[in-house]
Design an enzyme around this catalytic site. Structure first.
Site, PDB file in Angstrom:
ATOM      1  N   GLU A   1      -6.474  -7.640  -0.768  1.00 20.77           N
ATOM      2  CA  GLU A   1      -6.818  -7.728   0.657  1.00 20.77           C
ATOM      3  C   GLU A   1      -8.253  -7.284   0.849  1.00 20.77           C
ATOM      4  OE1 GLU A   1      -4.528  -5.302   3.304  1.00 20.77           O
ATOM      5  OE2 GLU A   1      -2.643  -5.787   2.334  1.00 20.77           O
TER       6      GLU A   1
ATOM      7  N   GLU B   1       0.839  -1.205   0.000  1.00 24.33           N
ATOM      8  CA  GLU B   1       0.000   0.000   0.000  1.00 24.33           C
ATOM      9  C   GLU B   1       0.869   1.248   0.000  1.00 24.33           C
ATOM     10  OE1 GLU B   1      -2.873  -0.358   3.132  1.00 24.33           O
ATOM     11  OE2 GLU B   1      -4.162  -1.598   1.906  1.00 24.33           O
TER      12      GLU B   1
END
Ligand code: GLA
Length: 669
Positions: free
Chosen positions: A309, A152
């Site tokens: 995710e 991320e």
């Protein structure tokens, strides 16, 4: 050279796996249970740096070798992290200049994660040395089917205001503007005596006593997105030099990471991957989930993408972390698959018992396998396996919605007409209305080719270049139907107002003249002459060539048109000058969709907005996904083979309350 594609048999089912948090005797049980659940792809080494490089330049790969070997033996593929997301203590102790600086000039300390400045030469050197070592060791390992760069990127550290960032910002600006006079014009520095004479005088937009220069803020967003992307590029370059395995990183496309303009990142990914978590602070978290999935598909230009995710249950980082209802895990997962995901992965495999995320849900909860959550995980694994034939098929939408990170940055700047309303509020409200109409929406960048669509919706496209606006205008002239909402066409690429009446380059197409914004306070209800209600925003505008479909009946713009429709060329352009209440917005969009001939993927007996319907098309079959979050069964007009329950549907499909179904249709329609 063509880049390698991510190859996986069917739809991947997996998770982040952090075995370093556990003793090795747990690993065997992990792998046994992964197989029981159908897990076939795990992300390893995401936060591995301090484990695999415990001292500078000293690498320790034995544990990673061991777990990779065990996973491979069990037939589980690995999505291998480069491990650079979180720095080891030795690195920031030796190089404190790596630590990011907040806008007030204070450093952020290690002790959490991502404590590094994206422009730090010391961080870059240390991280690439790690990536080289990882790629050298595992670049041809048979378990590794995907590289996972960092984690991320830009989640916490996108905006760094340190001296390294200042130096890199100046280089970026010199590259963009060439000379200082051009920069001064672009930033409008004639205002407040802000003119620069030398590059060295320019700083990141550090905290000031008053509002800062909005052109500088906008460019700092662009620079910061590029600076973080350059870390991705640098790592990917090492990986591609040393390995043929495809490379990606996990995006976080909406509510949480505002600072990456992923339209400028997407081409660099071998497969688009996104992380998504339901955010219960939003009005309609499930519709935001669908929007994020459609945006991920947009970044993938329609190709299958990976849900890298999401959560099996509660997260740990909202003020109130709600558990999922029974059935919601399957519904949420299939909402992503319906919209093009060919991977369903979670954070994380086994719930941590220590660390900041110990109250975050996982596939294997603290309660162990004797739990409803585990049984749902196993059931989902079975469904994902049964859906293997869906992999590779694509969603085909008849309509699009335009989304822009630059508009987000420009619209939500420090000094603006109303702080009660932000860019995402308009985007989410508009998407929620389309979602509740059951329409399948592609999300596209400004200036994207629109020729495949019959309807295009443009919520609050605050910043627009002339060339981007021209694509929409030409498409309307050629027969398209557009719906444009307020705060569109306000500034150009340099944050300079398109003067002469708001909506600038859309003005003629819309057939309106907007003279003045007239925002209203939260809690004040506006009435429209057609009986609709609205809030927060109005404008003083008159229709020039457009027809006024409704006007403001009260408020500061009473008497002005609030909703207009303009015939333009062969097409039609609607304009909405206020934040309509959900029912009224739905009605306008339903009228436009009807006029454009855009309809939901199938018909049902459920009231509008109850059931989610999306079709994926493959070479030999099409698949209708039906997700029913309601408390009542719904009936859908479709025939074929229902995959989740392995049932032939001869008449109509009944979808029980709270469940999801996928029908392989008899004919490819
Ligand atoms: C992000 C991160 C994960 C984890 C989850 C928790 O998605 O990538 O490491 O922190 O959030 O929701």
């Amino acid at each position: 050279m063509p880049r390698p594609a991510f190859a996986h048999d069917g739809i991947a089912f997996g998770c982040d796996y952090n075995p370093e948090q556990w003793d090795r005797d747990v690993w065997d049980e992990d792998i046994r249970l992964m197989r029981e659940a159908g897990v076939d792809l795990v992300a390893l080494n995401i936060f591995g740096w301090s484990h695999i490089e415990p001292r500078p330049g000293e690498f320790a790969f034995e544990a990673l070798d061991d777990i990779l070997g065990r996973l491979h033996a069990a037939g589980i593929a690995v999505n291998l992290g480069t491990g650079t997301a979180s720095t080891p203590a030795w690195l920031t102790t030796r190089h404190p200049e790596i630590l990011p600086m907040a806008e007030d000039g204070t450093r952020r300390y290690p002790g959490g994660r991502q404590a590094w400045c994206p422009s730090s030469p010391a961080y870059r050197a240390a991280s690439l040395r790690l990536v080289e070592a990882v790629a050298e060791r595992y670049g041809t390992h048979p378990a590794v089917t995907l590289w996972h760069v960092s984690n991320e990127l830009g989640c916490h550290n996108a905006l760094c205001y340190c001296d390294d960032s200042a130096a890199a910002f100046r280089v970026w600006l010199a590259d963009r503007y060439g000379d200082i006079a051009t920069l001064n014009r672009a930033w409008g520095t004639a205002f407040w005596s802000q003119t620069y004479g030398e590059w060295d005088e320019i700083l990141p937009p550090r905290a000031a006593l008053s509002a800062r220069n909005p052109g500088q803020l906008l460019d700092f967003h662009r620079f910061s997105s590029d600076a973080v992307r350059s870390q991705y590029r640098a790592e990917a370059e090492v990986l591609r030099r040393m390995s043929d395995v495809p490379v990606t990183t996990n995006f976080m496309v909406t509510a949480h990471i505002e600072n990456m303009d992923y339209w400028t990142w997407a081409d660099e990914m071998d497969v688009i991957a996104n992380d998504h978590y339901l955010d219960h602070r939003l009005g309609d978290p499930v519709s935001e989930l669908a929007f994020a999935a459609d945006l991920s598909r947009g970044l993938a230009e329609g190709a299958p993408w990976m849900l890298m995710e999401h959560s099996t249950g509660a997260v740990n980082w909202q003020p109130l972390n709600l558990a999922k209802d029974p059935g919601q895990l399957v519904r949420n997962s299939l909402t992503h698959v319906a919209r093009g995901a060919d991977a369903v992965c979670f954070f994380q495999w086994r719930a941590s018992v220590q660390g900041a995320e110990k109250f975050h849900s996982a596939m294997l909860p603290h309660a162990g396998t004797d739990s409803a959550l585990w049984r749902e995980v196993v059931e989902l694994g079975r469904i994902v396996e049964d859906l293997r034939e869906v992999a590779g098929s694509r969603v085909v939408a008849e309509m699009a919605m335009v989304f822009s990170w630059e508009s987000w940055w420009a619209a939500d700047t420090e000094c603006r007409p109303s702080h009660a309303l932000g860019y995402l509020d308009q985007v989410h409200a508009t998407y929620a209305a389309l979602h509740s109409l059951g329409l399948t929406v592609d999300v596209v960048r400004p200036g994207a080719d629109l020729s495949a669509y019959r309807l295009v919706v443009v919520p609050g496209l605050h910043l627009v270049r002339a060339a981007e606006a021209a694509v929409l205008v030409d498409w309307v002239v050629a027969g398209g139907t557009a719906v444009v909402t307020f705060s569109s066409g306000i500034v150009d690429e340099e944050d300079r107002v398109w003067a002469g009446g708001y909506t600038g380059p859309f003005r003629e197409m819309l057939g309106i003249h907007v003279e003045e914004f007239a925002p209203v306070a939260p809690g004040v209800d506006l009435a429209l002459t057609d009986g609709s209600r609205a809030t927060l925003w109005s404008e003083r505008l008159r229709a020039t060539t457009a027809t006024a479909l409704a006007a403001f009946a009260d408020g500061p713009a009473a008497g002005s048109a609030a909703l207009t429709r303009n015939a333009w060329g062969e097409g039609t352009a609607y304009y909405i000058a206020t934040l309509l209440d959900p029912a009224a917005l739905r009605a306008v969009l339903a009228e436009a969709a009807d006029a454009a001939g855009v309809a939901p993927a199938a018909t049902t007996d459920a009231p509008a907005g109850v059931v989610d319907l999306v079709r994926r098309r493959g070479d030999d079959a099409s698949y209708l996904f039906v997700i029913n979050p309601s408390a009542h069964p719904v009936t859908v007009d479709v025939r074929g083979h229902e995959i989740v329950t392995a049932t032939t549907i001869e008449d109509a499909l009944v979808v029980p309350a709270g469940t999801a179904r996928v029908v392989r249709e008899e004919t490819v329609s």
